[in-house]
Design an enzyme around this catalytic site. Structure first.
Site, PDB file in Angstrom:
ATOM      1  N   GLU A  61       0.743  -1.391   0.023  1.00 31.70           N
ATOM      2  CA  GLU A  61      -0.179  -0.143  -0.159  1.00 31.70           C
ATOM      3  C   GLU A  61       0.877   1.170  -0.002  1.00 31.70           C
ATOM      4  OE1 GLU A  61      -3.968  -1.299   2.245  1.00 31.70           O
ATOM      5  OE2 GLU A  61      -2.609  -1.053   3.475  1.00 31.70           O
ATOM      6  N   CYS A  99       3.570   8.491   1.469  1.00 29.35           N
ATOM      7  CA  CYS A  99       4.333   7.640   2.249  1.00 29.35           C
ATOM      8  C   CYS A  99       4.142   6.213   1.485  1.00 29.35           C
ATOM      9  CB  CYS A  99       3.175   7.448   3.307  1.00 29.35           C
ATOM     10  SG  CYS A  99       3.709   6.115   4.577  1.00 29.35           S
ATOM     11  N   CYS A 117       6.287  -7.095   7.189  1.00 32.95           N
ATOM     12  CA  CYS A 117       7.469  -6.876   7.681  1.00 32.95           C
ATOM     13  C   CYS A 117       8.036  -7.786   8.875  1.00 32.95           C
ATOM     14  CB  CYS A 117       7.205  -5.571   8.694  1.00 32.95           C
ATOM     15  SG  CYS A 117       8.445  -4.697   9.439  1.00 32.95           S
ATOM     16  N   CYS A 144       6.510  -5.161  15.497  1.00 37.91           N
ATOM     17  CA  CYS A 144       6.408  -4.396  16.772  1.00 37.91           C
ATOM     18  C   CYS A 144       4.676  -4.597  17.076  1.00 37.91           C
ATOM     19  CB  CYS A 144       6.274  -2.843  16.413  1.00 37.91           C
ATOM     20  SG  CYS A 144       8.027  -2.602  15.701  1.00 37.91           S
ATOM     21  N   CYS A 176       1.549  -2.544  15.807  1.00 39.30           N
ATOM     22  CA  CYS A 176       1.541  -1.913  14.340  1.00 39.30           C
ATOM     23  C   CYS A 176       1.056  -3.519  13.726  1.00 39.30           C
ATOM     24  CB  CYS A 176       2.969  -2.199  13.712  1.00 39.30           C
ATOM     25  SG  CYS A 176       2.963  -1.960  12.116  1.00 39.30           S
ATOM     26  N   GLY A 218       6.742  -2.154   5.941  1.00 41.48           N
ATOM     27  CA  GLY A 218       8.254  -2.520   6.057  1.00 41.48           C
ATOM     28  C   GLY A 218       9.296  -1.818   6.951  1.00 41.48           C
ATOM     29  N   GLU A 219      10.301  -2.316   6.970  1.00 44.02           N
ATOM     30  CA  GLU A 219      11.528  -1.942   7.501  1.00 44.02           C
ATOM     31  C   GLU A 219      12.468  -1.578   6.467  1.00 44.02           C
ATOM     32  OE1 GLU A 219      12.803  -0.321  10.495  1.00 44.02           O
ATOM     33  OE2 GLU A 219      14.323  -0.041   8.995  1.00 44.02           O
ATOM     34  N   CYS A 247      -0.746   5.782  10.310  1.00 40.40           N
ATOM     35  CA  CYS A 247       0.439   5.093  10.687  1.00 40.40           C
ATOM     36  C   CYS A 247       0.239   3.825  11.191  1.00 40.40           C
ATOM     37  CB  CYS A 247       1.249   5.952  11.701  1.00 40.40           C
ATOM     38  SG  CYS A 247       2.025   7.436  11.149  1.00 40.40           S
TER      39      CYS A 247
HETATM   40  N1  SAH Z   1       9.068   0.357   9.846  1.00 37.50           N
HETATM   41  C1  SAH Z   1       9.414   1.550   9.832  1.00 37.50           C
HETATM   42  C2  SAH Z   1       8.826   2.511   9.043  1.00 37.50           C
HETATM   43  C3  SAH Z   1       7.227   2.348   9.126  1.00 37.50           C
HETATM   44  S1  SAH Z   1       6.059   2.869  10.262  1.00 37.50           S
HETATM   45  C4  SAH Z   1       9.391   1.827  11.273  1.00 37.50           C
HETATM   46  O1  SAH Z   1       8.946   1.103  12.316  1.00 37.50           O
HETATM   47  O2  SAH Z   1       9.949   3.082  11.677  1.00 37.50           O
HETATM   48  C5  SAH Z   1       5.795   4.062  10.492  1.00 37.50           C
HETATM   49  C6  SAH Z   1       5.517   4.760  12.022  1.00 37.50           C
HETATM   50  O3  SAH Z   1       4.359   4.503  12.436  1.00 37.50           O
HETATM   51  C7  SAH Z   1       6.789   4.135  12.976  1.00 37.50           C
HETATM   52  O4  SAH Z   1       7.284   4.903  14.073  1.00 37.50           O
HETATM   53  C8  SAH Z   1       5.649   3.088  13.399  1.00 37.50           C
HETATM   54  O5  SAH Z   1       6.236   2.858  14.723  1.00 37.50           O
HETATM   55  C9  SAH Z   1       4.472   3.893  13.796  1.00 37.50           C
HETATM   56  N2  SAH Z   1       3.187   2.925  14.050  1.00 37.50           N
HETATM   57  C10 SAH Z   1       3.291   1.629  13.722  1.00 37.50           C
HETATM   58  N3  SAH Z   1       1.942   1.243  14.304  1.00 37.50           N
HETATM   59  C11 SAH Z   1       1.145   2.428  14.633  1.00 37.50           C
HETATM   60  C12 SAH Z   1       0.034   2.457  15.324  1.00 37.50           C
HETATM   61  N4  SAH Z   1      -0.893   1.429  15.297  1.00 37.50           N
HETATM   62  N5  SAH Z   1      -0.418   3.823  15.622  1.00 37.50           N
HETATM   63  C13 SAH Z   1       0.343   4.942  15.344  1.00 37.50           C
HETATM   64  N6  SAH Z   1       1.744   4.757  14.897  1.00 37.50           N
HETATM   65  C14 SAH Z   1       2.211   3.365  14.498  1.00 37.50           C
HETATM   66 FE1  SF4 Z   2       7.519  -2.307  13.481  1.00 37.80          FE
HETATM   67 FE2  SF4 Z   2       7.852  -0.485  11.453  1.00 37.80          FE
HETATM   68 FE3  SF4 Z   2       7.694  -3.164  10.764  1.00 37.80          FE
HETATM   69 FE4  SF4 Z   2       5.788  -2.058  11.880  1.00 37.80          FE
HETATM   70  S1  SF4 Z   2       6.466  -1.632   9.879  1.00 37.80           S
HETATM   71  S2  SF4 Z   2       6.466  -3.793  12.470  1.00 37.80           S
HETATM   72  S3  SF4 Z   2       6.311  -0.522  13.210  1.00 37.80           S
HETATM   73  S4  SF4 Z   2       9.372  -2.081  11.854  1.00 37.80           S
END
Ligand code: SAH
Ligand code: SF4
Length: 416
Positions: A116, A129, A136, A140, A143, A213-214, A389
């Site tokens: 997406e 974005c 991923c 986390c 997420c 993704g990371e 996010c």
């Molecule tokens: N993987 C990378 C980039 C993608 S996520 C990273 O983790 O940084 C983009 C941002 O959204 C990250 O800071 C992530 O931690 C945050 N995020 C993930 N799930 C979320 C949620 N449910 N609500 C708010 N922010 C979230």
């Molecule tokens: Fe964590 Fe970023 Fe991967 Fe979501 S996309 S699981 S926030 S590393």
């Protein structure tokens, strides 16, 4: 050190599924790669050099997808190119528009993987974005993308293709003749130089690698794609308008700085080992202090070009006054020119956390501001279409090679 369980991030590189018609997709290829392909097709070296330059310009600067439109390439040459090459876009399966104007696209690759991208219009800018992986590996806990099994890394073509598709959708390719192309070689350090585009708040001016993704676990492909995005004969966006967000892949941060040096955002989210280990499991591999040291070592950050910490506000988990104080202490300890983006937790079905109350978020933010550090609260965008996010999740799950082959056969049969 290898961590047991499901956070092992190593992804096997995967070749792009070859096109059925045998033609080669130029999307995502550099000057040099295009030149080599032309030479392999028996074009002499001098011609290949010129043509690759022209092709690069037409593909990435002009957004052209048909060789027939490349007016400075000899007419006889155009069918020759068409027989051998294509210029693709990701296939848009679905587009949704939020009540706040945010747009989300579900994209599908040649091998039926879904990912997406989201466009967020603001008064003074438009931010795209983009995703770097399908799924991923990092899980986390807050997420949605993290609940997907990683399917695969996106290719440079699929990453840069997202930006190309967004420019198509927004109708903002430059028009006019070739002479309008920027002539100098300086592709960075010019914050206001965004090609010929006038930012009227509805156009793409900034890119954030904050989709699925990371990005630092697919670094080579992300780097190659961003080089095309930043190239003055490519999409011409300054590196100062590109931000990469990482959950803290410490060993890759140095290469990020050396090879593309885009803006850095770090998903910190917690200030104690206990909480960060729980919500960002990668913390068990690269701890907070190590991560902050890597931030301090990231070249090019200054008060004028700050590092961003992302901090998701989770009720009773990481949102106390003491957490805010510890955050300030850490930022000071490492002397980081940083701002903290407070992200209200965006819910998704089955999530184990709740968002902090608005009062708590406000208080947390003021503590940070009172310490002289910028700590704005980010307004969630596109929540109604699950575009905010951490809400992105496509239906792609890992399919076996045999399943993929069967699906491809079925598709072929359906096409007759
Ligand atoms: N993987 C990378 C980039 C993608 S996520 C990273 O983790 O940084 C983009 C941002 O959204 C990250 O800071 C992530 O931690 C945050 N995020 C993930 N799930 C979320 C949620 N449910 N609500 C708010 N922010 C979230
Ligand atoms: Fe964590 Fe970023 Fe991967 Fe979501 S996309 S699981 S926030 S590393």
């Amino acid at each position: 050190m290898q961590i047991p369980g499901h956070i092992d991030p190593v992804v096997t590189p995967r070749a792009i599924t070859p096109r059925k018609d045998g033609r080669i997709d130029l999307m995502g290829l550099t000057h040099l790669q295009i030149k080599e392909l032309l030479e392999e097709s028996q074009m002499d070296a001098k011609a290949a050099k010129l043509r690759s330059k022209q092709l690069f310009h037409w593909i990435y600067h002009r957004g052209v997808t048909e060789f027939a439109e490349m007016t400075d390439i000899a007419k006889v040459m155009r069918p020759w190119l068409e027989q051998r090459f294509v210029i693709s876009r990701p296939f848009a399966v679905q587009e949704q528009i939020s009540i706040d104007g945010t747009r989300k696209w579900l994209l599908r690759s040649e091998d039926d993987q879904e990912y997406e991208m989201v466009f967020i219009p603001d008064a003074d800018r438009g931010t795209l974005c983009i995703s770097s992986q399908v799924g991923c590996t990092l899980n986390c806990r807050f997420c949605h993308t993290g609940t997907m099994r990683l399917v695969r890394n996106l290719t440079p073509g699929e990453i840069v293709g997202q930006v190309m598709l967004a420019r198509d959708a927004l109708g903002e390719w430059p028009r006019g003749n070739m002479a309008s192309a920027k002539a100098d070689d300086d592709d960075d350090d010019d914050d206001d130089e965004i090609g010929h585009y006038s930012a009227d708040g509805r156009m793409l001016t900034n890119i954030v690698l904050m989709g699925m993704g990371e990005p630092l676990y697919n670094f080579d492909n992300v780097r190659d794609a961003m080089k095309i995005v930043m190239h003055h004969e490519g999409l011409g966006l300054s590196r100062r308008r590109i931000t990469l967000s990482t959950s803290g892949v410490v060993p890759m941060m140095k290469r990020l700085a050396q090879e593309i040096n885009v803006n850095l955002a770090v998903s910190l989210h917690a200030v104690t080992k206990e909480v960060r280990d729980e919500i960002v499991p990668l913390n068990r591999k690269y701890g907070i202090e190590e991560l902050l040291q890597a931030c301090a070592d990231y070249p090019g950050i200054s008060n004028a070009r700050r590092l961003t910490f992302e901090y998701v506000m989770l009720k009773d988990k990481n949102d106390s006054d003491a957490d805010a104080q510890e955050l300030i202490r850490l930022i000071r300890k490492y002397n980081l020119p940083a701002k903290v983006n407070l992200i209200p937790f965006n819910p998704w079905p089955g999530a184990a956390y709740e968002c902090s109350t608005p009062e708590r978020i406000k208080r947390f933010s003021s503590i940070i501001f009172e310490a002289g550090i910028s700590g704005p609260v980010r307004t969630p965008r596109g929540r109604d279409i699950m575009a905010a996010c951490g809400q992105l999740k496509s239906s792609s799950e890992k399919k076996s090679r045999a399943e993929l082959d069967r699906l491809a056969e079925e598709k072929q049969a359906a096409l007759g």
